[in-house]
Write an enzyme that holds these catalytic residues in place. Structure first.
Site, PDB file in Angstrom:
ATOM      1  N   LYS A 123      28.606  41.158  38.003  1.00 39.00           N
ATOM      2  CA  LYS A 123      28.773  40.408  39.256  1.00 39.00           C
ATOM      3  C   LYS A 123      30.345  39.715  39.190  1.00 39.00           C
ATOM      4  O   LYS A 123      30.961  39.730  40.284  1.00 39.00           O
ATOM      5  CB  LYS A 123      27.446  39.491  39.091  1.00 39.00           C
ATOM      6  CG  LYS A 123      26.169  39.659  39.924  1.00 39.00           C
ATOM      7  CD  LYS A 123      25.763  38.945  39.836  1.00 39.00           C
ATOM      8  CE  LYS A 123      23.630  39.750  39.893  1.00 39.00           C
ATOM      9  NZ  LYS A 123      22.886  37.562  40.335  1.00 39.00           N
ATOM     10  N   THR A 176      21.968  27.285  24.918  1.00 40.84           N
ATOM     11  CA  THR A 176      22.867  26.908  24.637  1.00 40.84           C
ATOM     12  C   THR A 176      23.342  25.641  24.595  1.00 40.84           C
ATOM     13  O   THR A 176      23.866  26.196  26.502  1.00 40.84           O
ATOM     14  CB  THR A 176      23.619  28.051  24.683  1.00 40.84           C
ATOM     15  OG1 THR A 176      23.085  29.041  24.482  1.00 40.84           O
ATOM     16  CG2 THR A 176      24.942  28.388  24.091  1.00 40.84           C
TER      17      THR A 176
HETATM   18  P1  NAP Z   1      21.839  35.482  31.816  1.00 42.58           P
HETATM   19  O1  NAP Z   1      23.649  35.369  32.981  1.00 42.58           O
HETATM   20  O2  NAP Z   1      21.809  36.711  30.871  1.00 42.58           O
HETATM   21  O3  NAP Z   1      21.765  34.055  31.541  1.00 42.58           O
HETATM   22  C1  NAP Z   1      19.691  34.207  30.771  1.00 42.58           C
HETATM   23  C2  NAP Z   1      19.708  32.700  30.737  1.00 42.58           C
HETATM   24  O4  NAP Z   1      18.250  33.192  29.736  1.00 42.58           O
HETATM   25  C3  NAP Z   1      20.475  32.120  29.887  1.00 42.58           C
HETATM   26  O5  NAP Z   1      20.614  30.453  29.880  1.00 42.58           O
HETATM   27  C4  NAP Z   1      19.835  32.437  28.343  1.00 42.58           C
HETATM   28  O6  NAP Z   1      20.709  30.928  27.578  1.00 42.58           O
HETATM   29  C5  NAP Z   1      18.894  32.228  28.758  1.00 42.58           C
HETATM   30  N1  NAP Z   1      16.945  32.478  27.672  1.00 42.58           N
HETATM   31  C6  NAP Z   1      17.306  33.950  28.303  1.00 42.58           C
HETATM   32  N2  NAP Z   1      16.531  34.427  26.611  1.00 42.58           N
HETATM   33  C7  NAP Z   1      16.075  32.887  25.739  1.00 42.58           C
HETATM   34  C8  NAP Z   1      15.074  32.518  25.770  1.00 42.58           C
HETATM   35  N3  NAP Z   1      14.608  33.529  23.927  1.00 42.58           N
HETATM   36  N4  NAP Z   1      14.948  31.343  25.087  1.00 42.58           N
HETATM   37  C9  NAP Z   1      15.640  30.060  25.985  1.00 42.58           C
HETATM   38  N5  NAP Z   1      16.611  30.535  26.672  1.00 42.58           N
HETATM   39  C10 NAP Z   1      16.575  32.157  26.603  1.00 42.58           C
HETATM   40  O7  NAP Z   1      20.650  36.255  33.425  1.00 42.58           O
HETATM   41  P2  NAP Z   1      20.703  36.100  34.586  1.00 42.58           P
HETATM   42  O8  NAP Z   1      21.148  36.707  35.750  1.00 42.58           O
HETATM   43  O9  NAP Z   1      20.708  34.224  35.609  1.00 42.58           O
HETATM   44  O10 NAP Z   1      18.689  36.116  35.119  1.00 42.58           O
HETATM   45  C11 NAP Z   1      17.819  35.525  34.605  1.00 42.58           C
HETATM   46  C12 NAP Z   1      16.619  35.809  34.979  1.00 42.58           C
HETATM   47  O11 NAP Z   1      17.215  35.973  36.370  1.00 42.58           O
HETATM   48  C13 NAP Z   1      16.232  36.781  35.113  1.00 42.58           C
HETATM   49  O12 NAP Z   1      15.773  37.524  34.383  1.00 42.58           O
HETATM   50  C14 NAP Z   1      15.623  37.565  35.947  1.00 42.58           C
HETATM   51  O13 NAP Z   1      14.422  37.863  35.500  1.00 42.58           O
HETATM   52  C15 NAP Z   1      16.073  36.577  37.224  1.00 42.58           C
HETATM   53  N6  NAP Z   1      16.634  36.691  38.425  1.00 42.58           N
HETATM   54  C16 NAP Z   1      15.962  36.787  39.251  1.00 42.58           C
HETATM   55  C17 NAP Z   1      16.381  37.600  40.253  1.00 42.58           C
HETATM   56  C18 NAP Z   1      15.634  36.814  42.021  1.00 42.58           C
HETATM   57  O14 NAP Z   1      16.223  37.434  43.453  1.00 42.58           O
HETATM   58  N7  NAP Z   1      14.217  36.596  41.521  1.00 42.58           N
HETATM   59  C19 NAP Z   1      18.086  37.643  40.973  1.00 42.58           C
HETATM   60  C20 NAP Z   1      18.345  37.527  39.392  1.00 42.58           C
HETATM   61  C21 NAP Z   1      17.621  37.671  38.320  1.00 42.58           C
HETATM   62  P3  NAP Z   1      21.617  30.756  26.575  1.00 42.58           P
HETATM   63  O15 NAP Z   1      22.204  30.289  27.586  1.00 42.58           O
HETATM   64  O16 NAP Z   1      21.130  30.090  25.327  1.00 42.58           O
HETATM   65  O17 NAP Z   1      21.739  32.260  25.930  1.00 42.58           O
END
Ligand code: NAP
Length: 517
Positions: free
Chosen positions: A305, A399
């Site tokens: 992205k 974080t």
């Molecule tokens: P990303 O940029 O990798 O961000 C992940 C986030 O989750 C970060 O804030 C991370 O914290 C936190 N995290 C991950 N594992 C964790 C844990 N074990 N404990 C606490 N915090 C944790 O991912 P993203 O693109 O934002 O996607 C996040 C989620 O959104 C995906 O898993 C997906 O299910 C969902 N999503 C939904 C849609 C939809 O259309 N519904 C679209 C895209 C994504 P840190 O900063 O500390 O690493």
């Protein structure tokens, strides 16, 4: 016409007959009889197999593959040559002979002679590389045609990256139905579908998932029902999702259902773009330098992205200011003169899902307190949307520095996850992957913090109802699931692709089906 071809590769005649019957029932347009798979192959078995193939009325190719090019049973050259000659005499529509063998005098001359005597049978000359692309693909085709001008020239090579497919597209564009160019492996899947648009002679499909004779072969069911192979023609526009990994993406199921519902001549493909910015840039450069491919738009997701935003910025393309503020592009639309427009539909998707569930307008979100968990890509889009409408947001993140950075950018509050007990918000949103399959029992917030007055939104859509949403439901809160956000963002994206709306019901049905719900 590009023939949708099923390889028949049973070890014995009964298995082959069963495969032939399944292939016919599934809608095969051509059969390739892989005689090299048959145990103790001899003239009698060959004749029976050809007879079974011809009974279907479909054109048949007889192949007796050399082990050095992926053949089975390590058959000796004299037997392979004899089988091809007898196949011609027994009425095969086509035989496939390895180019490397055909140019050997003691192999190719006898094949040429029998073809000369049986003009109804055509020759496919083939060359395979299961490790990597060929150095100069165009040269191989030129050589094959110079040796046997009437041949259908075929190459099949491993695409180690999606960018390896473009040489095959160039060849198919030049030679059309006189060529077959297959890119094997996950990165090559698109070549198996795009060949129809480019008029290649055939493409192979397997009878079922994981039943292919080569890596990356798509099942005939997916060819027909997901990619609508029969509708693809020269004028078909191409779309796809750029991702790594891409196999799990439900976007092809959703957008292809929309194109089908709207009767639009377009197909949406999974585009496995591995690597970083340079591979992403090369991919888009390959696309924009080949307008004849007809790519018109892309969904962009993890990990590209930000690469999509930077690509559009570096090229001086148009980018929606919302996408610039979010710092990520999830939609690229290719317009006139290959100019690109970058947007982000996660923003609108999240707001629409939320307001839809709450039964309020975007304006009415003003002043609502929001606890947002996570500070990654999805959180950025959602925080940008909510900040724009004047919600009061607190960002909680593992974080804490990332929460602080995001809060600073969008003028909101931040806190560490440990401060969760102080959470008292109208709306709670999970933007982390906590609770996502397979960790379905996990939740970012324990049940005691959830209240009946709240709306709880989980962006995770697998499972459909996460632990967080189950707890929220028990507490009597309103819930919004990630599938709703996906549905609304896909609706927004489709509108950008097709310049027309697709009914949300069509999208919802496709999303739920793709998620096996
Ligand atoms: P990303 O940029 O990798 O961000 C992940 C986030 O989750 C970060 O804030 C991370 O914290 C936190 N995290 C991950 N594992 C964790 C844990 N074990 N404990 C606490 N915090 C944790 O991912 P993203 O693109 O934002 O996607 C996040 C989620 O959104 C995906 O898993 C997906 O299910 C969902 N999503 C939904 C849609 C939809 O259309 N519904 C679209 C895209 C994504 P840190 O900063 O500390 O690493």
């Amino acid at each position: 016409m590009t023939h949708l071809t099923i390889p028949i590769c049973g070890k014995d005649l009964n298995t082959c007959r069963e495969q032939i019957s399944s292939a016919v029932n599934a809608g095969a347009e051509m059969l390739e009889l892989r005689t090299d798979y048959i145990q103790s192959l001899d003239s009698g078995k060959l004749q029976e197999l050809i007879a079974a193939g011809k009974k279907t009325g479909l054109p048949i190719i007889v192949t007796c593959r050399d082990a050095s090019q992926g053949g089975q049973n390590n058959l000796p050259a004299p037997l392979r040559k004899q089988m091809l000659i007898e196949a011609v005499k027994n009425g095969a529509d086509l035989i496939d002979c390895e180019f490397a063998n055909f140019i050997k005098e003691d192999f190719g001359e006898d094949i040429k002679k029998v073809l000369e005597e049986n003009k109804k049978t055509k020759l496919i000359l083939s060359e395979h590389n299961f490790k990597e692309p060929f150095d100069d693909l165009a040269e191989i085709y030129e050589e094959m045609y110079s040796v046997y001008p009437d041949a259908i020239a075929k190459t099949a090579y491993q695409a180690n990256h999606i960018n390896d497919c473009f040489a095959a597209f160039d060849v198919m564009r030049e030679y059309g139905e006189k060529a077959i160019a297959i890119c094997m492996g996950q990165a090559g899947i698109i070549s198996r579908i795009i060949t129809k648009k480019l008029g290649g002679f055939l493409t192979f499909a397997s009878i079922g998932d994981n039943q292919g004779t080569a890596p990356g072969q798509v099942s005939i069911d997916k060819m027909n029902n997901l990619y609508r192979f029969d509708t693809i023609n020269k004028g078909t526009e191409l779309f796809g999702v750029i991702a790594d990994p891409v196999g799990h993406s439900i976007s092809p199921a959703v957008h292809n259902a929309c194109f089908a519902a709207k009767k639009i001549n377009a197909v949406y493909l999974p585009l496995f773009v591995s690597g970083g910015k340079s591979e992403f840039d090369n991919f888009l450069n390959n696309i924009t330098s080949r307008p004849w491919l007809g790519f018109k738009g892309f969904s962009v997701t993890i990990p590209h992205k930000v690469n999509a935003l930077e690509y559009a910025q570096e090229k001086g393309e148009q980018i929606d200011p919302v996408a610039v503020r979010i710092g990520a592009v999830n939609t690229l639309v290719i317009g006139i003169n290959e100019r690109i427009n970058g947007c982000n539909t996660d923003y609108a998707g999240a707001l629409d899902a939320l307001t839809g569930a709450m039964g309020i307008s975007r304006k009415q979100l003003k002043g609502k307190t929001v606890g947002c968990f996570g500070a990654g890509g999805v959180a950025r889009a959602i925080v940008a949307g909510l900040a724009d409408v004047g919600a009061k947001i607190t960002i909680y993140n593992r974080t804490v520095e990332k929460a602080q950075g995001l809060a600073h950018e969008f003028e909101c509050h931040f806190a560490s996850i440990d401060e969760i007990q102080n959470l008292n918000a109208d709306i709670i949103i999970n933007c982390t992957s906590i609770g996502m399959h397979p960790n379905v029992n996990e939740s970012p917030i324990s049940a005691e913090h959830l209240k009946s007055t709240q709306t709880v939104f989980d962006t995770v859509y697998n499972p459909f109802e996460t632990q967080l949403l189950q707890d929220a439901k028990k507490a009597g809160a309103k819930i919004v699931n990630g599938a709703e956000m996906f549905i609304y963002q896909a609706a927004e994206q489709f509108k950008l692709f097709a310049q027309t709306d697709c009914p949300t019901d069509v999208i919802r049905k496709a999303v739920l089906k793709a998620l096996n719900l």
